[in-house]
Scaffold this active site. Sequence first.
Site, PDB file in Angstrom:
ATOM      1  N   ASN A  70       1.176  -1.180  -0.106  1.00 52.98           N
ATOM      2  CA  ASN A  70       0.158   0.130  -0.034  1.00 52.98           C
ATOM      3  C   ASN A  70       0.826   1.429   0.110  1.00 52.98           C
ATOM      4  O   ASN A  70       0.510   2.253   0.647  1.00 52.98           O
ATOM      5  CB  ASN A  70      -0.586   0.018   1.286  1.00 52.98           C
ATOM      6  CG  ASN A  70      -1.822  -1.199   1.658  1.00 52.98           C
ATOM      7  OD1 ASN A  70      -1.565  -2.185   2.076  1.00 52.98           O
ATOM      8  ND2 ASN A  70      -3.015  -1.585   0.156  1.00 52.98           N
ATOM      9  N   MET A  77       0.874   7.072   0.194  1.00 51.61           N
ATOM     10  CA  MET A  77       0.248   5.488  -0.110  1.00 51.61           C
ATOM     11  C   MET A  77      -1.669   5.279   0.006  1.00 51.61           C
ATOM     12  O   MET A  77      -1.971   6.989  -0.750  1.00 51.61           O
ATOM     13  CB  MET A  77       0.204   6.178   1.928  1.00 51.61           C
ATOM     14  CG  MET A  77       1.581   6.431   2.468  1.00 51.61           C
ATOM     15  SD  MET A  77       1.834   6.259   4.285  1.00 51.61           S
ATOM     16  CE  MET A  77       1.188   4.767   5.254  1.00 51.61           C
ATOM     17  N   CYS A  78      -1.668   5.011  -0.110  1.00 55.22           N
ATOM     18  CA  CYS A  78      -3.189   3.908  -0.691  1.00 55.22           C
ATOM     19  C   CYS A  78      -4.112   4.212   0.785  1.00 55.22           C
ATOM     20  O   CYS A  78      -3.580   3.226   1.633  1.00 55.22           O
ATOM     21  CB  CYS A  78      -3.063   2.875  -1.325  1.00 55.22           C
ATOM     22  SG  CYS A  78      -4.786   1.689  -2.168  1.00 55.22           S
ATOM     23  N   LEU A  79      -4.600   4.857   0.656  1.00 53.17           N
ATOM     24  CA  LEU A  79      -5.492   5.139   1.828  1.00 53.17           C
ATOM     25  C   LEU A  79      -7.072   5.625   1.200  1.00 53.17           C
ATOM     26  O   LEU A  79      -6.782   6.594   0.839  1.00 53.17           O
ATOM     27  CB  LEU A  79      -5.139   5.738   3.168  1.00 53.17           C
ATOM     28  CG  LEU A  79      -6.102   5.891   4.195  1.00 53.17           C
ATOM     29  CD1 LEU A  79      -5.865   4.346   4.711  1.00 53.17           C
ATOM     30  CD2 LEU A  79      -5.241   5.774   5.293  1.00 53.17           C
ATOM     31  N   LEU A 112      -1.613  -0.292  -3.403  1.00 58.83           N
ATOM     32  CA  LEU A 112      -1.377   0.566  -4.464  1.00 58.83           C
ATOM     33  C   LEU A 112      -0.075   0.007  -5.963  1.00 58.83           C
ATOM     34  O   LEU A 112       0.425   0.324  -6.322  1.00 58.83           O
ATOM     35  CB  LEU A 112      -0.489   1.353  -3.888  1.00 58.83           C
ATOM     36  CG  LEU A 112       0.235   2.148  -4.450  1.00 58.83           C
ATOM     37  CD1 LEU A 112      -0.855   3.823  -4.989  1.00 58.83           C
ATOM     38  CD2 LEU A 112       0.422   3.730  -3.272  1.00 58.83           C
TER      39      LEU A 112
END
Length: 130
Positions: A70, A77-79, A112
């Site tokens: 991620n 960052m993947c959020l 990601l």
Amino acid sequence: MTGLPCRIIRNPSVCWQNHMRAMPIVFMWSLLTLRNPPEKGIFKVELFLPEKYPMAAPKVHSMTQNYHPNVDKLGRMCLDILKDKWPPALQIHTVLLSLQAVLSTPNPDDPLVNDVGEQWKTKEAQAIKT
């Protein structure tokens, strides 16, 4: 402390008073996670508050290089709450808790970085060591 840029001032209120939202505000945090690498679970992140905050989501950048599905090589960052699911009522400490959760328990089902996500699914022990 007056000549230091906002990103290294320890007291965010000083940064806030000095710039009065004329430029994006930058904070640095160290997040402690339950994972061993890197450096025993300490991740350094930068949090940028845009001028439209809280109507616009903050931007987060990982300063710590790690092998994570991620987080990409550039520190993005993947959020979901930092993208299309940002509610303006969300507070910064909630964002930090969400980042800590993602860094502690990677989500290889929504990566990601696809190849890291695949390795995390098929060879998790090897991915953790990497």
